[in-house]
Design a protein around this motif. Structure first.
Motif, PDB file in Angstrom:
ATOM      1  N   ALA A  12      -8.202 -20.557  -1.398  1.00  0.00           N
ATOM      2  CA  ALA A  12      -8.774 -21.679  -2.153  1.00  0.00           C
ATOM      3  C   ALA A  12     -10.078 -21.271  -2.840  1.00  0.00           C
ATOM      4  O   ALA A  12     -10.362 -21.706  -3.967  1.00  0.00           O
ATOM      5  CB  ALA A  12      -9.016 -22.859  -1.222  1.00  0.00           C
ATOM      6  N   LEU A  13     -10.851 -20.430  -2.189  1.00  0.00           N
ATOM      7  CA  LEU A  13     -12.082 -19.941  -2.808  1.00  0.00           C
ATOM      8  C   LEU A  13     -11.768 -19.021  -3.984  1.00  0.00           C
ATOM      9  O   LEU A  13     -12.363 -19.141  -5.058  1.00  0.00           O
ATOM     10  CB  LEU A  13     -12.932 -19.206  -1.765  1.00  0.00           C
ATOM     11  N   ASP A  14     -10.836 -18.110  -3.781  1.00  0.00           N
ATOM     12  CA  ASP A  14     -10.492 -17.162  -4.841  1.00  0.00           C
ATOM     13  C   ASP A  14      -9.941 -17.877  -6.077  1.00  0.00           C
ATOM     14  O   ASP A  14     -10.218 -17.491  -7.212  1.00  0.00           O
ATOM     15  CB  ASP A  14      -9.463 -16.145  -4.330  1.00  0.00           C
ATOM     16  N   ALA A  15      -9.142 -18.931  -5.837  1.00  0.00           N
ATOM     17  CA  ALA A  15      -8.495 -19.651  -6.947  1.00  0.00           C
ATOM     18  C   ALA A  15      -9.304 -20.848  -7.417  1.00  0.00           C
ATOM     19  O   ALA A  15      -8.885 -21.554  -8.336  1.00  0.00           O
ATOM     20  CB  ALA A  15      -7.103 -20.112  -6.510  1.00  0.00           C
ATOM     21  N   THR A  16     -10.437 -21.104  -6.795  1.00  0.00           N
ATOM     22  CA  THR A  16     -11.245 -22.303  -7.055  1.00  0.00           C
ATOM     23  C   THR A  16     -10.355 -23.547  -6.992  1.00  0.00           C
ATOM     24  O   THR A  16     -10.402 -24.424  -7.863  1.00  0.00           O
ATOM     25  CB  THR A  16     -11.951 -22.224  -8.421  1.00  0.00           C
ATOM     26  N   ASP A  17      -9.563 -23.621  -5.941  1.00  0.00           N
ATOM     27  CA  ASP A  17      -8.597 -24.712  -5.766  1.00  0.00           C
ATOM     28  C   ASP A  17      -9.168 -25.733  -4.787  1.00  0.00           C
ATOM     29  O   ASP A  17      -9.261 -25.458  -3.586  1.00  0.00           O
ATOM     30  CB  ASP A  17      -7.281 -24.146  -5.226  1.00  0.00           C
ATOM     31  N   PRO A  18      -9.549 -26.922  -5.261  1.00  0.00           N
ATOM     32  CA  PRO A  18     -10.168 -27.898  -4.360  1.00  0.00           C
ATOM     33  C   PRO A  18      -9.192 -28.604  -3.429  1.00  0.00           C
ATOM     34  O   PRO A  18      -9.610 -29.200  -2.441  1.00  0.00           O
ATOM     35  CB  PRO A  18     -10.814 -28.897  -5.319  1.00  0.00           C
ATOM     36  N   LEU A  19      -7.892 -28.567  -3.758  1.00  0.00           N
ATOM     37  CA  LEU A  19      -6.889 -29.276  -2.960  1.00  0.00           C
ATOM     38  C   LEU A  19      -5.764 -28.308  -2.584  1.00  0.00           C
ATOM     39  O   LEU A  19      -4.655 -28.369  -3.122  1.00  0.00           O
ATOM     40  CB  LEU A  19      -6.328 -30.468  -3.750  1.00  0.00           C
ATOM     41  N   PRO A  20      -6.027 -27.412  -1.634  1.00  0.00           N
ATOM     42  CA  PRO A  20      -5.063 -26.349  -1.332  1.00  0.00           C
ATOM     43  C   PRO A  20      -3.973 -26.741  -0.333  1.00  0.00           C
ATOM     44  O   PRO A  20      -3.335 -25.873   0.252  1.00  0.00           O
ATOM     45  CB  PRO A  20      -5.948 -25.246  -0.750  1.00  0.00           C
ATOM     46  N   GLY A  21      -3.785 -28.050  -0.138  1.00  0.00           N
ATOM     47  CA  GLY A  21      -2.699 -28.487   0.725  1.00  0.00           C
ATOM     48  C   GLY A  21      -3.083 -28.711   2.164  1.00  0.00           C
ATOM     49  O   GLY A  21      -2.239 -28.636   3.064  1.00  0.00           O
ATOM     50  N   THR A  22      -4.340 -29.046   2.422  1.00  0.00           N
ATOM     51  CA  THR A  22      -4.807 -29.275   3.785  1.00  0.00           C
ATOM     52  C   THR A  22      -5.163 -30.749   3.980  1.00  0.00           C
ATOM     53  O   THR A  22      -4.998 -31.569   3.084  1.00  0.00           O
ATOM     54  CB  THR A  22      -6.048 -28.418   4.087  1.00  0.00           C
ATOM     55  N   ALA A  23      -5.702 -31.048   5.150  1.00  0.00           N
ATOM     56  CA  ALA A  23      -6.243 -32.375   5.418  1.00  0.00           C
ATOM     57  C   ALA A  23      -7.755 -32.299   5.590  1.00  0.00           C
ATOM     58  O   ALA A  23      -8.375 -33.152   6.213  1.00  0.00           O
ATOM     59  CB  ALA A  23      -5.605 -32.967   6.667  1.00  0.00           C
ATOM     60  N   GLY A  24      -8.342 -31.259   5.013  1.00  0.00           N
ATOM     61  CA  GLY A  24      -9.779 -31.049   5.123  1.00  0.00           C
ATOM     62  C   GLY A  24     -10.102 -29.914   6.071  1.00  0.00           C
ATOM     63  O   GLY A  24      -9.344 -29.635   7.000  1.00  0.00           O
ATOM     64  N   PHE A  25     -11.226 -29.258   5.846  1.00  0.00           N
ATOM     65  CA  PHE A  25     -11.603 -28.126   6.693  1.00  0.00           C
ATOM     66  C   PHE A  25     -13.099 -27.876   6.591  1.00  0.00           C
ATOM     67  O   PHE A  25     -13.768 -28.314   5.647  1.00  0.00           O
ATOM     68  CB  PHE A  25     -10.840 -26.860   6.272  1.00  0.00           C
ATOM     69  N   ALA A  26     -13.613 -27.160   7.562  1.00  0.00           N
ATOM     70  CA  ALA A  26     -15.004 -26.714   7.552  1.00  0.00           C
ATOM     71  C   ALA A  26     -15.151 -25.644   8.613  1.00  0.00           C
ATOM     72  O   ALA A  26     -14.403 -25.611   9.598  1.00  0.00           O
ATOM     73  CB  ALA A  26     -15.973 -27.866   7.821  1.00  0.00           C
ATOM     74  N   GLY A  27     -16.118 -24.766   8.412  1.00  0.00           N
ATOM     75  CA  GLY A  27     -16.373 -23.755   9.422  1.00  0.00           C
ATOM     76  C   GLY A  27     -17.096 -22.550   8.867  1.00  0.00           C
ATOM     77  O   GLY A  27     -17.625 -22.565   7.746  1.00  0.00           O
ATOM     78  N   HIS A  28     -17.114 -21.502   9.668  1.00  0.00           N
ATOM     79  CA  HIS A  28     -17.795 -20.253   9.341  1.00  0.00           C
ATOM     80  C   HIS A  28     -16.765 -19.258   8.839  1.00  0.00           C
ATOM     81  O   HIS A  28     -15.738 -19.033   9.478  1.00  0.00           O
ATOM     82  CB  HIS A  28     -18.501 -19.714  10.586  1.00  0.00           C
ATOM     83  N   LEU A  29     -17.025 -18.669   7.681  1.00  0.00           N
ATOM     84  CA  LEU A  29     -16.063 -17.758   7.075  1.00  0.00           C
ATOM     85  C   LEU A  29     -16.809 -16.637   6.357  1.00  0.00           C
ATOM     86  O   LEU A  29     -17.582 -16.889   5.429  1.00  0.00           O
ATOM     87  CB  LEU A  29     -15.181 -18.514   6.070  1.00  0.00           C
ATOM     88  N   ASP A  30     -16.579 -15.424   6.830  1.00  0.00           N
ATOM     89  CA  ASP A  30     -17.133 -14.244   6.160  1.00  0.00           C
ATOM     90  C   ASP A  30     -18.645 -14.344   5.960  1.00  0.00           C
ATOM     91  O   ASP A  30     -19.181 -14.090   4.874  1.00  0.00           O
ATOM     92  CB  ASP A  30     -16.443 -14.022   4.802  1.00  0.00           C
ATOM     93  N   GLY A  31     -19.332 -14.782   7.010  1.00  0.00           N
ATOM     94  CA  GLY A  31     -20.785 -14.812   6.982  1.00  0.00           C
ATOM     95  C   GLY A  31     -21.403 -16.010   6.284  1.00  0.00           C
ATOM     96  O   GLY A  31     -22.620 -16.034   6.049  1.00  0.00           O
ATOM     97  N   ARG A  32     -20.587 -17.023   5.962  1.00  0.00           N
ATOM     98  CA  ARG A  32     -21.121 -18.211   5.299  1.00  0.00           C
ATOM     99  C   ARG A  32     -20.433 -19.451   5.853  1.00  0.00           C
ATOM    100  O   ARG A  32     -19.385 -19.363   6.482  1.00  0.00           O
ATOM    101  CB  ARG A  32     -20.898 -18.114   3.789  1.00  0.00           C
ATOM    102  N   LEU A  33     -21.017 -20.602   5.595  1.00  0.00           N
ATOM    103  CA  LEU A  33     -20.422 -21.872   5.994  1.00  0.00           C
ATOM    104  C   LEU A  33     -19.695 -22.463   4.795  1.00  0.00           C
ATOM    105  O   LEU A  33     -20.151 -22.338   3.654  1.00  0.00           O
ATOM    106  CB  LEU A  33     -21.494 -22.845   6.486  1.00  0.00           C
ATOM    107  N   VAL A  34     -18.591 -23.144   5.057  1.00  0.00           N
ATOM    108  CA  VAL A  34     -17.801 -23.704   3.963  1.00  0.00           C
ATOM    109  C   VAL A  34     -17.262 -25.068   4.383  1.00  0.00           C
ATOM    110  O   VAL A  34     -16.862 -25.258   5.532  1.00  0.00           O
ATOM    111  CB  VAL A  34     -16.657 -22.749   3.560  1.00  0.00           C
TER     112      VAL A  34
END
Length: 361
Positions: A12-34
């Motif tokens: 979703a980050l690579d494609a700048t896709d805001p709605l990648p088919g989830t029900a929402g998410f958050a967490g730590h990824l590759d040294g950053r928060l998202v």
């Protein structure tokens, strides 16, 4: 990562896709928060010291804004927007648009895992749709004995053949729970507290009964034109937009703040919230709806009611209900308690002062 797997977020980050088919998410990824575009999962802290609960990190840590990554750049913590809510063109065909809503809603609510789940049920359209997706789940409603939500929930549960458990509220419940809700959410303003209180008390009872997850109809009013202020926005000072679609989008953009409050309250009460009417698929189906499939002078949530018309009893499809703080009578009774405690209506923010007194004591 909470809500989905890290690979989905990276894509979703690579494609700048805001709605990648989830029900929402958050967490730590590759040294950053998202955090996802609608903020469906709260997240707090810095890339080095973070948590899903505000109290578990530095008290000064702010929430990661929805649709952002929080990263450290040149020694400074910075928030960078990576997703924005899509702005699709208006749907050209009413039938196709309504069919998309029907399909997305049904697929989302029927995908809810029934194991250990209950439904927060007010008898209105939104919670009834969620309940229809998990037909064996118990339903819970909270309110004072003469509350409209309790009456409506009983009638709808009877029509739908559902097991309804009524959490009858008392003044003692409110006095006990107010400080707990304020501590959980970090908010002491009367509106936030009165909205969170019935959710918290329902969740508390459900958790006592062994429920792990509570499914709610959150998001439907925002996505589908459920608020009175979107009906005639040009003459309603509560919104800046002049069209129904524009006003609806304004309301959708308030979701991150609302969801943070409600999620923190529910988790503190002992359950994990499930919001099937806020999946990416439902959001994607709602955004292209034209004004008249959102709200008119005669009807609100037009497309959503059409989507439910062959699935729910007619009286449930057309039900008009009050916001939870009013339908449960929590707002009325907290005002009553404030006045009984000496905080009169002539005083500035008398209910807020009463809330502060309960927290202090």
């Amino acid at each position: 990562m909470r809500g989905t797997d890290p690979a989905t977020v990276r894509r979703a980050l690579d494609a700048t896709d805001p709605l990648p088919g989830t029900a929402g998410f958050a967490g730590h990824l590759d040294g950053r928060l998202v955090r996802d575009v609608l903020g469906r999962q709260p997240l707090f802290g810095t890339p080095e010291d973070w948590d899903f609960r505000p109290g578990a990190v530095d008290a000064a840590a702010s929430p990661v804004p929805a649709g952002h990554v929080r990263e450290r750049v040149d020694g400074q913590v910075r928030d960078r927007r990576v997703w924005s809510l899509p702005a699709p063109a208006v749907a050209a065909d009413d039938g196709t648009a309504c069919a998309a809503v029907r399909r997305a809603v049904r697929e989302s609510v029927t995908a809810v895992d029934p194991d250990g789940v209950a439904v927060a049920f007010s008898g209105g359209l939104d919670s009834a749709l969620v309940a229809a997706g998990v037909p064996d789940a118990p339903c819970y409603v909270a309110g004072f004995p003469d509350a409209a939500d309790v009456e409506r929930a009983r009638a709808a549960a009877d029509e739908m053949g559902r097991d309804l458990r009524v959490v009858e509220l008392t003044h003692d419940d409110l006095e006990r729970a107010v400080p707990e809700v304020v501590a959980a959410t970090g908010r002491a303003d009367p509106m936030s507290v009165t909205i969170a209180l019935p959710l918290y008390l329902v969740a508390e009872r459900a958790a006592t009964d062994g429920v792990d997850r509570l499914a709610l109809g959150q998001g439907a009013d925002e996505l589908f034109g459920g608020y009175a202020k979107v009906v005639d926005p040009a003459s309603d000072g509560r919104v800046a937009a002049t069209t129904v679609r524009g006003a609806t989008r304004e309301v959708i953009e308030t979701l991150p703040d609302q969801l943070e409050r409600d999620t923190l309250a529910l988790r503190t009460a002992g359950v994990e919230p499930v919001t099937p009417l806020l999946t990416d698929a439902v959001v994607d189906a709602a955004l292209p709806l034209p004004d008249y499939l959102l709200a008119t002078s005669d009807e609100r949530k037009v497309a959503l009611r059409r989507a439910a018309s062959d699935w729910l009893p007619p009286s449930v499809v057309t039900a008009d209900k009050k916001a939870v703080q009013y339908g449960s009578l929590v707002s009325r009774e907290l005002d009553r308690l404030a006045r009984q405690a000496g905080f009169k209506r002539r005083m500035d923010d008398h209910v807020g002062q009463y809330i502060d007194s309960l927290v202090e004591s």
